[in-house]
Design an enzyme around this catalytic site. Structure first.
Site, PDB file in Angstrom:
ATOM      1  N   HIS A  95       0.825  -1.250   0.151  1.00 15.77           N
ATOM      2  CA  HIS A  95       0.018   0.006   0.102  1.00 15.77           C
ATOM      3  C   HIS A  95       0.868   1.237  -0.017  1.00 15.77           C
ATOM      4  CE1 HIS A  95      -2.865   3.196   1.569  1.00 15.77           C
ATOM      5  NE2 HIS A  95      -1.946   3.563   2.465  1.00 15.77           N
ATOM      6  N   ASP A 155       7.470  22.610 -25.472  1.00 17.38           N
ATOM      7  CA  ASP A 155       7.494  21.306 -24.905  1.00 17.38           C
ATOM      8  C   ASP A 155       8.534  21.138 -23.888  1.00 17.38           C
ATOM      9  OD1 ASP A 155       7.407  18.121 -24.610  1.00 17.38           O
ATOM     10  OD2 ASP A 155       6.400  18.143 -26.564  1.00 17.38           O
ATOM     11  N   TRP A 214       7.475  -0.214   4.090  1.00 15.61           N
ATOM     12  CA  TRP A 214       7.909   0.340   2.926  1.00 15.61           C
ATOM     13  C   TRP A 214       9.387   0.987   3.348  1.00 15.61           C
ATOM     14  CZ3 TRP A 214       8.987   5.742   1.705  1.00 15.61           C
ATOM     15  CH2 TRP A 214       9.025   6.782   2.887  1.00 15.61           C
ATOM     16  N   SER A 221      13.453   6.232 -13.309  1.00 13.62           N
ATOM     17  CA  SER A 221      12.428   7.092 -13.913  1.00 13.62           C
ATOM     18  C   SER A 221      12.264   8.474 -13.298  1.00 13.62           C
ATOM     19  CB  SER A 221      11.035   6.394 -13.858  1.00 13.62           C
ATOM     20  OG  SER A 221       9.947   7.374 -14.037  1.00 13.62           O
ATOM     21  N   SER A 222      12.354   8.335 -11.915  1.00 11.97           N
ATOM     22  CA  SER A 222      12.172   9.931 -11.344  1.00 11.97           C
ATOM     23  C   SER A 222      13.476  10.785 -11.632  1.00 11.97           C
ATOM     24  CB  SER A 222      12.407   9.771  -9.807  1.00 11.97           C
ATOM     25  OG  SER A 222      11.201   8.725  -9.350  1.00 11.97           O
ATOM     26  N   HIS A 278      13.214  11.125   4.426  1.00 15.92           N
ATOM     27  CA  HIS A 278      12.900  12.565   4.745  1.00 15.92           C
ATOM     28  C   HIS A 278      12.782  13.667   3.440  1.00 15.92           C
ATOM     29  CE1 HIS A 278      10.898  15.550   7.109  1.00 15.92           C
ATOM     30  NE2 HIS A 278      11.908  16.333   6.451  1.00 15.92           N
ATOM     31  N   GLU A 297      12.158  12.645   0.472  1.00 13.18           N
ATOM     32  CA  GLU A 297      11.305  12.111  -0.195  1.00 13.18           C
ATOM     33  C   GLU A 297       9.931  12.604   0.209  1.00 13.18           C
ATOM     34  OE1 GLU A 297      11.048  10.107  -2.668  1.00 13.18           O
ATOM     35  OE2 GLU A 297       8.706   9.845  -2.535  1.00 13.18           O
ATOM     36  N   TYR A 331       9.185  15.251   1.329  1.00 13.60           N
ATOM     37  CA  TYR A 331       8.979  16.829   0.834  1.00 13.60           C
ATOM     38  C   TYR A 331       9.066  16.608  -0.627  1.00 13.60           C
ATOM     39  CZ  TYR A 331       9.264  18.633   5.570  1.00 13.60           C
ATOM     40  OH  TYR A 331       8.802  19.016   6.475  1.00 13.60           O
ATOM     41  N   SER A 350      -0.560  27.416  -3.814  1.00 18.06           N
ATOM     42  CA  SER A 350      -0.139  28.745  -4.114  1.00 18.06           C
ATOM     43  C   SER A 350      -0.498  29.097  -5.326  1.00 18.06           C
ATOM     44  CB  SER A 350       1.432  28.813  -3.993  1.00 18.06           C
ATOM     45  OG  SER A 350       1.803  28.401  -3.006  1.00 18.06           O
ATOM     46  N   HIS A 379      15.396  12.166  12.664  1.00 15.73           N
ATOM     47  CA  HIS A 379      14.031  12.221  13.543  1.00 15.73           C
ATOM     48  C   HIS A 379      13.333  10.919  13.364  1.00 15.73           C
ATOM     49  CE1 HIS A 379      12.222  14.903  10.197  1.00 15.73           C
ATOM     50  NE2 HIS A 379      11.991  13.623   9.970  1.00 15.73           N
ATOM     51  N   HIS A 380      13.500  10.288  12.499  1.00 14.70           N
ATOM     52  CA  HIS A 380      12.781   8.886  12.210  1.00 14.70           C
ATOM     53  C   HIS A 380      13.470   7.831  13.020  1.00 14.70           C
ATOM     54  CE1 HIS A 380      10.357  10.270   8.962  1.00 14.70           C
ATOM     55  NE2 HIS A 380      11.445  11.043   8.673  1.00 14.70           N
ATOM     56  N   THR A 397       7.616  26.432   7.006  1.00 11.49           N
ATOM     57  CA  THR A 397       6.523  25.990   6.808  1.00 11.49           C
ATOM     58  C   THR A 397       5.178  26.748   7.241  1.00 11.49           C
ATOM     59  OG1 THR A 397       7.342  23.831   7.133  1.00 11.49           O
ATOM     60  CG2 THR A 397       5.000  23.606   7.025  1.00 11.49           C
ATOM     61  N   LYS A 412       4.777  29.713   4.934  1.00 11.55           N
ATOM     62  CA  LYS A 412       3.794  29.357   3.907  1.00 11.55           C
ATOM     63  C   LYS A 412       2.255  29.529   4.293  1.00 11.55           C
ATOM     64  CE  LYS A 412       6.689  27.219   0.907  1.00 11.55           C
ATOM     65  NZ  LYS A 412       5.949  27.351  -0.626  1.00 11.55           N
ATOM     66  N   ARG A 457       1.829   0.942  15.483  1.00 15.92           N
ATOM     67  CA  ARG A 457       1.302   0.743  14.273  1.00 15.92           C
ATOM     68  C   ARG A 457       1.850  -0.557  13.547  1.00 15.92           C
ATOM     69  NH1 ARG A 457       6.236   4.526  10.954  1.00 15.92           N
ATOM     70  NH2 ARG A 457       5.099   3.699   9.268  1.00 15.92           N
TER      71      ARG A 457
HETATM   72  C1  HEM Z   1       6.390  20.965   9.913  1.00 13.99           C
HETATM   73  C2  HEM Z   1       6.830  19.902   9.283  1.00 13.99           C
HETATM   74  C3  HEM Z   1       6.993  18.168   9.694  1.00 13.99           C
HETATM   75  C4  HEM Z   1       7.828  17.934  10.740  1.00 13.99           C
HETATM   76  C5  HEM Z   1       8.479  18.622  11.913  1.00 13.99           C
HETATM   77  C6  HEM Z   1       7.749  16.279  10.569  1.00 13.99           C
HETATM   78  C7  HEM Z   1       8.172  15.491  11.505  1.00 13.99           C
HETATM   79  C8  HEM Z   1       8.157  14.131  11.433  1.00 13.99           C
HETATM   80  C9  HEM Z   1       8.795  13.138  12.423  1.00 13.99           C
HETATM   81  C10 HEM Z   1       9.612  13.802  13.581  1.00 13.99           C
HETATM   82  C11 HEM Z   1       8.402  12.086  12.139  1.00 13.99           C
HETATM   83  C12 HEM Z   1       9.099  10.945  12.491  1.00 13.99           C
HETATM   84  C13 HEM Z   1       8.068  10.242  13.856  1.00 13.99           C
HETATM   85  C14 HEM Z   1       8.513   9.009  14.169  1.00 13.99           C
HETATM   86  O1  HEM Z   1       8.543   7.986  13.571  1.00 13.99           O
HETATM   87  O2  HEM Z   1       8.788   8.898  15.338  1.00 13.99           O
HETATM   88  C15 HEM Z   1       7.738  12.176  10.887  1.00 13.99           C
HETATM   89  C16 HEM Z   1       7.231  10.920  10.250  1.00 13.99           C
HETATM   90  C17 HEM Z   1       6.688  11.215   8.921  1.00 13.99           C
HETATM   91  N1  HEM Z   1       6.440  12.302   8.249  1.00 13.99           N
HETATM   92 FE1  HEM Z   1       6.711  14.087   9.072  1.00 13.99          FE
HETATM   93  N2  HEM Z   1       6.948  15.878   9.430  1.00 13.99           N
HETATM   94  C18 HEM Z   1       6.581  17.198   9.038  1.00 13.99           C
HETATM   95  C19 HEM Z   1       5.893  17.105   7.679  1.00 13.99           C
HETATM   96  C20 HEM Z   1       5.886  16.168   6.803  1.00 13.99           C
HETATM   97  C21 HEM Z   1       5.632  16.142   5.550  1.00 13.99           C
HETATM   98  C22 HEM Z   1       5.132  17.510   4.628  1.00 13.99           C
HETATM   99  C23 HEM Z   1       5.111  14.938   5.076  1.00 13.99           C
HETATM  100  C24 HEM Z   1       4.874  14.639   3.652  1.00 13.99           C
HETATM  101  C25 HEM Z   1       4.088  15.069   3.009  1.00 13.99           C
HETATM  102  C26 HEM Z   1       5.488  14.176   6.132  1.00 13.99           C
HETATM  103  C27 HEM Z   1       5.441  12.678   6.110  1.00 13.99           C
HETATM  104  C28 HEM Z   1       5.899  11.792   6.991  1.00 13.99           C
HETATM  105  C29 HEM Z   1       6.118  10.548   6.879  1.00 13.99           C
HETATM  106  C30 HEM Z   1       5.383   9.597   5.581  1.00 13.99           C
HETATM  107  C31 HEM Z   1       6.513   9.912   8.205  1.00 13.99           C
HETATM  108  C32 HEM Z   1       6.394   8.432   8.863  1.00 13.99           C
HETATM  109  C33 HEM Z   1       7.514   7.610   8.006  1.00 13.99           C
HETATM  110  C34 HEM Z   1       7.239   6.136   8.447  1.00 13.99           C
HETATM  111  O3  HEM Z   1       7.872   6.090   9.390  1.00 13.99           O
HETATM  112  O4  HEM Z   1       6.875   5.402   7.679  1.00 13.99           O
HETATM  113  N3  HEM Z   1       6.148  14.910   7.265  1.00 13.99           N
HETATM  114  N4  HEM Z   1       7.759  13.517  10.503  1.00 13.99           N
HETATM  115 CU   LIG Z   2      11.094  13.096   8.268  1.00 10.72          CU
END
Ligand code: HEM
Ligand SMILES: [Cu+2]
Lengths: 541, 373
Positions: A91, A120, A156, A183-184, A267, A269, A271, A282, A316-317, A342, A345, A464
């Site tokens: 998924h 183009d 994933w 591709s990307s 990370h 990714e 963004y 915007s 931070h992950h 952020t 914005k 999770r």
């Molecule tokens: C203010 C902006 C953001 C901050 C400070 C932030 C912070 C964080 C942090 C600290 C985690 C890790 C949490 C953990 O696993 O314990 C996390 C996970 C995640 N964030 Fe954000 N995030 C932000 C914005 C975003 C945005 C814009 C996206 C995507 C469009 C995003 C997508 C994700 C995803 C997919 C995960 C989980 C990944 C995984 O463990 O599978 N975050 N974020």
């Molecule tokens: Cu992150």
């Protein structure tokens, strides 16, 4: 073949192309299926990307419904835990690499040449290739479902050593990732080259529409991080099949090294999926507020700083892997900093709405929902950036809620908003506004029923990626599943609206939206635009 | 029926925000100083976010209500304001600083494992926990209890609500004394796991080849529950953690009991058992340790876990069979040499060779197992 050559000339030699036009009195696409296989036209390729993304969105969505069906009540009802893990893994991979990313590349293909006054994309054959890699990559990935031992099931993130326990699927999944990465990267190179070389005279960098800016920055992120990911998964491959021990502690390797590599990609990714959304939002808010975007240059700088910061916050992950204290603190401070650009914005969007004369057609509704709900995800992101608090949040449903808020009512809503916004331009027909609004309201209400309770679940202690749970989590899981099914089936309305607009409907004007021609070059073209646009560069005010 | 009820509650919460049942909405403040500090930090950031949210969403709502074309609004033309933009960049910085300072303090506290009173090594296995008391040599495994394990099988259609502490109960909990600073060392035998008891305030990954550490000092005796938090394969959702915090006196009593039991186990391993004894014990051991993959009926799972019923190993050479159980095989079959006693291994191998219609007639004694260890 002749078609491709012809295209090349159309791009590189306007006069030649014109001469050609005169010979055949009407120049359009070739007929039939081969048109799509050999096309080098940015609009055709954009369409291919968008259709693929929509299909993958439905496939990935079906998998999500398997997950939510199993989680509807405690106890194991429908699937084996091993299959459940395959579903969560596929998924996510399909939604990220199959739906969101290709959809934004589709937008880029359609809109960037039209927005910057280029005939183009700069590298049309590479464009064709970067799309046609995708079906092969997805076939490889999907084929793992039918292999002995099933599809990848390690999430994933593909963490070793777990992912290395997998069966036959591993090389297929990894090769699929390689193809997606190629591709990307090709798509990204194409966008950068196009924007830097093919702008109409007078289209200076600081006049570029924000959608173009956000995509340029995204493209740099892609080029920087996809190779890291490809390298990391290749190391998995050699660990599994060629006796290396990059990530194998018993052989002197380090399983945490993989996590650093993965998140150095991962990370940025996230963004990569959100910056183009920022661009779309915007673009839309000023049109429907009938006001110029507030703080254009601060938007550009904020996007660039988010892009830069995204490279230096990856761990931070990994707050719970046992990094040294100094590492924990550094990544905490760096991550918190992302909240500043952020925030800028969000403030700018609100200031754009302020004292405007707003109307609320479907694109604007989705854009407003984006600002509200993406910001929710920003708040939880800020909370999770605080490492000691993340010792609780990490790997719970709180995280699941966070990233779904930024990705579904975030990135996916931006895709809906953009589709409704540009669909009349693409097809020449107005979409059905009533159905569009219905799609909006059903999606917005159900997406919150789906994801809001997951905050509570995570805080209350539900990890999770589990297929079954203790009974105190039953109510919110039931609620979330109900939301999921409503959300899932509401998307069929969207599919229908798109099909309907392609097949016919009220004729769209060139401008489509009142006053839109002040907000972008694309609105000065006919709806639908001819097969080749801007064969003579437009005048930029 | 049950489904219908859930559906109605689900929708009920959705529409009326009813807040009566036994579900929690928020983090628990927990039972240690550290967990309360983390909770306070969480609430502090949450309220800051709420305040910012009220401001931002308030502006939006006001704007949406008043600045709409249908109300005859005429669009203004402003599109930048340097002063404003500088202000709303600087203010967030200051707010972040106000968050970073307490965050740093709590993180330093969480990392201070010095001056502990005792140390427990925690090893993650697929899918159970092993607790080794470094100070007195007590060493045992802790797995999902049999009732939950039975109820969680696919297609049993049990009623999880009838199982006490469904999925949050183990056969043998970790026992620690109240009021003492306990240091934990974490590692793993196969893949990455993560040890999490929400009421202690933190989780820590258990990584093969690494030793990570963390600590707790629980003030009150009680039973505290948690789960593995890092995806670790098929049964990731089924390796709970239960910590039984006892008063110091009770804890010391427990330690003595454990030592006595260990001596008895050595004595048991020297005995000879009858077929009936081994089969009864074997069934128990099988259902707790093997049935998760090979299934209670011994038929395994096609393509993933081989059947025991009629399997070439269970109906073939006895020593090969013992080796598979003691040492494990391939990526998925764990080794049970550490986690099961010779008596248990003898019993379960006897059960596999004679149950499920295998009828090999072999009787395996603990001494046969010790010989292969
Ligand atoms: C203010 C902006 C953001 C901050 C400070 C932030 C912070 C964080 C942090 C600290 C985690 C890790 C949490 C953990 O696993 O314990 C996390 C996970 C995640 N964030 Fe954000 N995030 C932000 C914005 C975003 C945005 C814009 C996206 C995507 C469009 C995003 C997508 C994700 C995803 C997919 C995960 C989980 C990944 C995984 O463990 O599978 N975050 N974020
Ligand atoms: Cu992150």
């Amino acid at each position: 073949m002749t078609e491709a050559t012809h295209e090349e000339y159309a791009i590189h030699d306007e006069h030649f192309a014109h001469g050609h036009h005169d010979e055949h009195d009407h120049h359009g696409p070739a007929k039939g299926f081969m048109r799509w296989v050999f096309t080098t036209n940015h609009k055709d390729i954009g369409t291919l990307y968008l259709v693929t993304a929509l299909i993958m969105f439905l496939v990935g969505g079906a998998m999500a419904l398997v997950i939510r069906a199993e989680l509807f009540e405690p106890g194991m009802q429908y699937v084996d835990p091993a299959f459940f893990n395959q579903m969560t893994t596929l998924h996510a991979l399909i939604m990220v690499f199959g739906a969101v990313m290709p959809a934004f590349v589709g937008f880029a293909n359609w809109m960037i040449p039209m927005m910057i006054g280029a005939p183009d994309m700069a590298l049309p054959r590479m464009n064709n290739w970067s799309f046609w890699i995708l079906p092969f990559a997805f076939t490889l990935l999907a084929s793992t479902l039918f292999m002995e031992g099933g599809a990848p099931a390690a999430g994933w993130t593909l963490y070793p050593p777990l992912v290395l326990q997998g069966g036959a699927h591993l090389p297929f999944a990894i090769f699929s990732v390689h193809l997606l990465g190629m591709s990307s990267i090709m798509g990204a190179i194409n966008i950068i080259v196009t924007v830097f070389n093919m702008r109409a005279p007078g289209m200076t960098l600081m006049k570029l529409p924000l959608f173009v800016w956000t995509w340029v920055i995204t493209a740099f992120l892609l080029i920087a991080v996809m190779p890291v990911f490809a390298g990391a998964v290749t190391m998995l491959l050699t660990d599994k099949f060629f006796g290396t021990s990059f990530f194998n502690a018993a052989g002197g390797g380090d399983p945490v090294l993989y996590q650093h590599l993965f998140w150095f990609f991962g990370h940025p990714e996230v963004y990569i999926m959100i910056l183009p959304s920022f661009g779309v939002i915007s673009t839309i808010i000023p049109t429907f507020a009938r006001k110029p975007l507030f703080g254009y240059s601060s938007m550009v700088y904020a996007t660039a700083s988010i892009g830069f910061l995204s490279f230096i916050v990856w761990a931070h992950h990994q707050y719970t892997v046992g990094m040294p204290l100094a590492g924990e603190l550094y990544f905490t401070y760096a991550t918190m900093l992302i909240a500043v650009p952020t925030g800028v914005k969000v403030f700018n969007w609100v200031a754009t709405m302020w004292k405007g004369a707003m109307t609320f057609e479907t694109p604007m509704l989705f854009a407003i929902a984006f600002v509200v709900l993406f910001t929710m995800g920003g708040f939880t992101g800020l909370m999770m950036s605080i490492s000691p608090a993340d010792l609780q949040y990490h790997d719970t449903y709180f995280i699941v809620a966070h990233f779904h808020y930024v990705l579904v009512p975030g990135a996916v809503f931006a895709l809906f908003a953009g589709t409704y916004y540009w669909l009349p331009k693409w097809t020449g027909h107005m979409y059905d506004e009533k159905l569009g609004k219905l799609h909006f309201w059903l999606s917005t209400v159900s997406v919150n029923v789906l994801f809001f309770p997951q905050h509570f679940l995570g805080l209350a202690g539900m990890p999770r990626r589990i297929p079954d749970y203790a009974v105190q989590f039953a109510e919110f899981n039931a609620m979330s599943s109900v939301g999921a099914f409503i959300f899932g089936f509401s998307q069929l309305i969207f599919v229908w609206v798109v099909i309907k607009a392609i097949r016919g409907g009220e004729k769209a004007t060139d401008e489509v939206w009142e006053g839109a021609s002040e907000h972008g070059l694309e609105w000065t073209l006919p709806s639908p635009p001819p097969y080749h646009t801007w064969t003579t560069a437009p005048d930029i005010k | 029926m049950k489904k219908l009820k859930l559906l109605i509650t689900g929708l009920g919460i959705a529409t009326f925000g009813e807040a009566s049942a036994d579900y929690a909405l928020n983090l628990s403040p927990g039972v240690t100083q550290l967990s309360r500090d983390i909770y306070d930090l969480h609430m502090y950031i949450l309220w800051i976010c709420v305040a910012i949210g009220v401001g931002v969403y308030g502006m939006m709502v006001y704007s949406i209500m008043h600045h709409r074309k249908s109300k005859g609004a005429v669009p203004a033309h402003f599109h930048e304001n340097t002063k404003l933009e500088v202000v709303w960049t600087i203010i967030p910085f200051i707010i972040l600083l106000a968050m970073a300072i307490p965050a740093t303090k709590v993180m330093i506290e969480a990392y201070d494992t010095s001056a502990s009173d005792m140390t427990v090594k925690v090893t993650g296995y697929q899918w159970k926990w092993r607790y080794t008391y470094l100070d007195n040599g007590i060493d045992f495994f802790s797995t999902l209890d049999a009732k939950s394990n039975e109820a969680r099988q696919l297609g049993v259609r049990s009623n999880p609500e009838a199982v006490p502490n469904y999925l949050l109960e183990v056969d043998k909990p970790l026992v620690i004394p109240a009021g003492k600073k306990v240091r934990f060392l974490f590692t793993a035998a196969d893949v990455i796991h993560s040890w999490w008891v929400p009421q202690f305030g933190w989780k820590k990954d258990a990584i093969p080849g690494y030793v990570t550490d963390a600590w707790t000092r629980v003030e009150q005796p009680g039973i505290y529950r948690g789960q593995c938090a890092e995806l670790c394969g098929r049964d990731h959702g089924f390796m709970p953690i239960v910590v039984d915090v006892k008063s110091e006196a009770d804890y010391n009593k427990w330690v003595e009991e454990q030592k006595a039991q260990a001596q008895k186990a050595v004595a048991d391993a020297a005995k000879t058992y009858s077929m009936a004894e081994l089969m009864a014990k074997g069934e128990e051991v099988y259902n707790a340790n093997c049935a998760g993959c090979h299934m209670t009926n011994g038929e395994g799972m096609q393509g993933m876990f081989p059947a025991i019923k009629g399997s070439p190993v269970a109906t073939g050479d006895l020593n090969t069979h013992l080796d598979v159980v003691v040492k494990g095989k391939g990526q998925m079959m764990p080794s049970f040499g550490d986690s099961l006693s010779p008596v248990e291994i003898a019993a379960v191998v006897t059960y596999q060779r004679n149950g499920f219609g295998n009828n090999m007639g072999d009787l395996v004694q603990p001494s046969d197992v010790s010989a292969r260890n």
